[in-house]
Structures are given as C-alpha cells and as structure tokens.
Design a protein around this motif. Structure first.
Motif, short mmCIF file in Angstrom:
data_model
loop_
_atom_site.label_atom_id
_atom_site.label_comp_id
_atom_site.label_asym_id
_atom_site.label_seq_id
_atom_site.Cartn_x
_atom_site.Cartn_y
_atom_site.Cartn_z
N TYR A 1 -3.55 -7.03 -7.25
CA TYR A 1 -4.19 -5.79 -6.83
C TYR A 1 -3.80 -4.61 -7.74
CZ TYR A 1 -5.59 -2.03 -3.59
OH TYR A 1 -6.16 -0.92 -3.01
N ARG B 1 -14.81 -6.15 3.81
CA ARG B 1 -14.76 -6.05 2.35
C ARG B 1 -16.18 -6.08 1.78
NH1 ARG B 1 -9.32 -7.48 0.76
NH2 ARG B 1 -10.00 -7.79 -1.38
N SER C 1 -6.92 3.47 -3.78
CA SER C 1 -6.63 2.92 -5.11
C SER C 1 -7.26 3.74 -6.24
CB SER C 1 -7.18 1.50 -5.21
OG SER C 1 -8.59 1.52 -5.07
N GLU D 1 -13.83 -6.04 -5.03
CA GLU D 1 -14.34 -5.97 -3.66
C GLU D 1 -13.18 -5.65 -2.73
OE1 GLU D 1 -13.62 -8.91 -1.34
OE2 GLU D 1 -12.14 -9.22 -2.93
N ASN D 2 -13.46 -4.75 -1.80
CA ASN D 2 -12.43 -4.36 -0.85
C ASN D 2 -13.05 -3.49 0.24
OD1 ASN D 2 -9.73 -4.07 0.19
ND2 ASN D 2 -8.99 -4.30 -1.90
N ASN D 3 -12.21 -2.99 1.14
CA ASN D 3 -12.68 -2.13 2.21
C ASN D 3 -12.69 -0.66 1.76
OD1 ASN D 3 -9.86 -1.25 2.46
ND2 ASN D 3 -9.54 -3.22 3.45
N SER E 1 -9.13 1.00 0.92
CA SER E 1 -8.56 0.54 -0.35
C SER E 1 -9.37 1.06 -1.54
CB SER E 1 -8.48 -0.98 -0.39
OG SER E 1 -7.56 -1.45 0.56
N TYR E 2 -10.67 1.07 -1.39
CA TYR E 2 -11.56 1.61 -2.42
C TYR E 2 -11.20 3.06 -2.73
CZ TYR E 2 -16.19 2.83 -4.50
OH TYR E 2 -17.22 3.25 -5.31
N SER F 1 -2.10 -9.14 3.46
CA SER F 1 -3.44 -9.60 3.82
C SER F 1 -3.37 -11.10 4.11
CB SER F 1 -4.41 -9.34 2.67
OG SER F 1 -5.62 -10.04 2.85
N HIS G 1 0.81 -1.21 0.00
CA HIS G 1 0.00 0.00 0.00
C HIS G 1 0.85 1.27 0.00
CE1 HIS G 1 -3.85 -1.96 0.25
NE2 HIS G 1 -3.46 -2.67 1.30
N SER H 1 -8.10 -4.48 8.97
CA SER H 1 -8.37 -4.20 7.56
C SER H 1 -9.86 -3.99 7.30
CB SER H 1 -7.86 -5.34 6.68
OG SER H 1 -8.62 -6.51 6.91
N ILE I 1 -9.04 -11.82 -4.72
CA ILE I 1 -7.71 -12.23 -4.28
C ILE I 1 -7.45 -13.62 -4.82
CG2 ILE I 1 -6.35 -12.85 -2.24
CD1 ILE I 1 -7.86 -10.70 -0.71
#
Length: 345
Positions: free
Chosen positions: A211, A168, A236, A227-229, A232-233, A110, A54, A165, A190
């Motif tokens: 990713y 998601r 990114s 899909e993510n948290n 990260s949404y 992760s 990240h 984290s 993933i």
C-alpha cells in the motif's frame, strides 16, 4: 536467487521483532508478559503494542485507540496498549507475521492479505458478493462470521472483532466510465492470488504492491490505477494523481483486529474477557467513525477535482467475474451460502 528490496525489508522487520521478543524487551513480547509486574490484587500488568498501517486520524486507527482506551479502563490501568499508526511497525503483511511470532501483540489489518495466512479469509476478496454495508454486517455478526473469526487460531492468531472498511472501487490516472476502459490497465491490487484473478477477468493487468508504494507508482506511471474505498482514496492523497473514480463497489473487504495466539494463551481468563469485551465494544464506535469519515472523504475528493462516475451497467461487471466466483464456489460454498442467506435476514 536474490531477494528483492521489499522482501529483504519485510524479513528484516520480522527478524528484528523476533530478537526483541527473545530478549524480553520491556515494551512487549511474550517474555515481558510472563514477567509482568504485580498490579492490583497481585494481577500482572502489561504494556502491549498495536500495529496500524493507516494514519492517526483514520477510522480504523480511531477504533484501535478506542479499544486501547477501553482495555485500560476495564483493567483498572493494568493493561495498556500503545497504538503505532502509519505503518511504523511495518506494512500489514509484515505486521501479521510479527503478531504470529508474538513479537508484536496486536494489529489491525484488512482481511484481504489475511488469505495468505488463513485461506478461509479469501472469501472476502470475491467480487460483488455483498449488496451493501448492512448486508456485510448481518453476515459478520452471524454464526458463520463468528466461526470464521475463530478459525484464525489455527494460524497463530486470535481474531477479536471486525471493523468497517466500506466498499472498494477503481480509480485511475485515465478516464474510466465503463468496464471496457479497464482493458489493459496496470492496476495495483492487494497481494493475494484472488485479486489477480479478478483483474484478469475484468481485462486488466494486476500489479501486486504494498500500500505504501502506490502513490509513487501512480505518480511515475508504474501503474495506471488502483482500487480502494473513499477514505483510503482521500487519506492516501491518491486522488491528487488518479482523479477518475468509478463506483463499481467490486469488493467489501472488512477489517479485523488481531492478537497473537502466543500472547493470548499466556493471559488469564479474566484478562482474555477484558480484551474481547473491549474489542467488541470498540466496533460500534469504529463503524460510526467510518460512516462520518467516508462522507467527509467523498466531499473532499470531489472538491479536490476528482471525477466521480456511477456504474450504469452493474450486470456487465458482475457477469465478467462470475467465472472467478464459480471457480471458488466449492472451496467457499458454506460461507457463500451464509452470505446469500444474510441478504434477506
């Protein structure tokens, strides 16, 4: 059969890293540890590296940096750790492979891709097994959660601590308001078998992908969703393209801070204690940073035009994936029982 470009690149990372280790590069590797110069009281000094996927301002990276800061402080400057954010040393799977080799000393990853290296970690990819973040941490800090972390030693890794984290959820270039809207969608997951099975159960088409490739894949239509948290949404910038985010919270997949078992075994008991203590202390800081960034990320994606949808019928989503959980109940039965018990502790 010819390797695809991604696999060739990953292999090249590992081979180059292994060469660095064998030649005893002064910035890392097991040879460097054995040849560490004398520090205070004749104790060895070390300069290690930590791979992070990240960006520098992300909560996991901040956790890494707090860990490095605490290690330097507790060792009186004898042990320094340089954090390399933004996948400078490779994406998560490649970083894990290099840590196994001892070519990179530390990484934060992760627990999702960890299932390829230690099958017990596949339990974290099971859907809807945690109620909320407090439930997650009651389990992680339980005896079973600690045993799971310690089990990584059989995979050439040493688990130092867990990081937060969040949960998601799905985001898409197309409107998503209910479970049926996922039907037929190409969704990035993933790279592990369990995630593919979850997508099948939900009626979607799983597309395993690194990713770092997701942004362009959404942009070009190779995939419809990911899909993510929240953090990260946001970080990114996926929200710029996939502006439909549905809060189904299907997974709560914690992070884990790892050190190479090869490296760990060369350290003195005192230095092992320093690393472990610093890692555990960094966890609380990382959790606080996560909570702040999660809230900020939600505010920013909403301001950026993302449409946030609450799930109106959670039971429908949970019922759809029950066959996946039952399929793995025998394999993960003990851990699932401990997770269930942690709901009421």
């Amino acid at each position: 059969m010819m390797m695809n470009k991604q696999k060739r690149t990953s292999l090249l990372f590992v081979l180059l890293a292994a060469i660095v280790t064998i030649t005893g590069c002064s910035t890392g590797g097991s040879d460097n540890q054995e040849a560490g110069t004398a520090g205070q009281g004749g104790a060895a000094t070390y300069n290690f590296r930590l791979a992070e996927a990240h960006p520098a301002d992300y909560p996991t990276t901040k956790g890494d940096m707090k860990f490095a800061e605490l290690v330097k402080e507790k060792s009186g400057g004898r042990i320094t750790i340089d954090v390399f954010p933004s996948a400078q040393l490779g994406e998560e799977k490649s970083a894990i492979e290099q840590v196994q080799l001892g070519a990179i000393e530390f990484t934060r990853v992760s627990t999702g891709p960890m299932a390829e290296f230690n099958k017990d970690f596949g339990v974290f990819s099971l859907p809807y097994i945690f109620n909320d973040d407090d439930h997650v941490w009651r389990f992680l800090q339980s005896e079973t959660g600690t045993k799971l972390l310690d089990s990584l030693e059989t995979s050439g890794l040493k688990g130092l601590t867990y990081y937060s984290s969040g949960s998601r959820s799905f985001y898409s270039t197309k409107p998503v308001a209910k479970l049926e809207d996922l039907k037929g969608m190409k969704i990035r997951v993933i790279e592990n078998k369990l995630n593919i099975e979850i997508m099948d159960a939900l009626g979607a088409n799983a597309t395993p992908m690194a990713y770092g490739e997701v942004y362009s894949a959404l942009q070009t239509g190779i995939i419809d969703a990911a899909e993510n948290n929240y953090p990260s949404y946001y970080s990114s910038k996926h929200f710029e393209i996939a502006q439909n985010y549905i809060l189904d919270g299907h997974q709560r997949v914690p992070e884990v801070l790892l050190v190479s078992k090869q490296v760990w075994d060369t350290l003195s008991p005192e230095d092992k204690a320093i690393l472990k203590e610093a890692a555990v202390e960094s966890t609380e800081y990382q959790r606080e940073e996560w909570a702040k960034y999660e809230k900020e990320s939600e505010e920013k994606v909403r301001a950026g035009g993302a449409v946030i949808t609450e799930v109106s019928d959670a039971d429908a989503w949970k019922n759809a994936v029950k066959p996946v959980i039952e399929k793995y109940r025998t394999e993960y039965g003990e851990v699932l029982n401990a997770i269930e018990q942690a709901k009421t502790e």
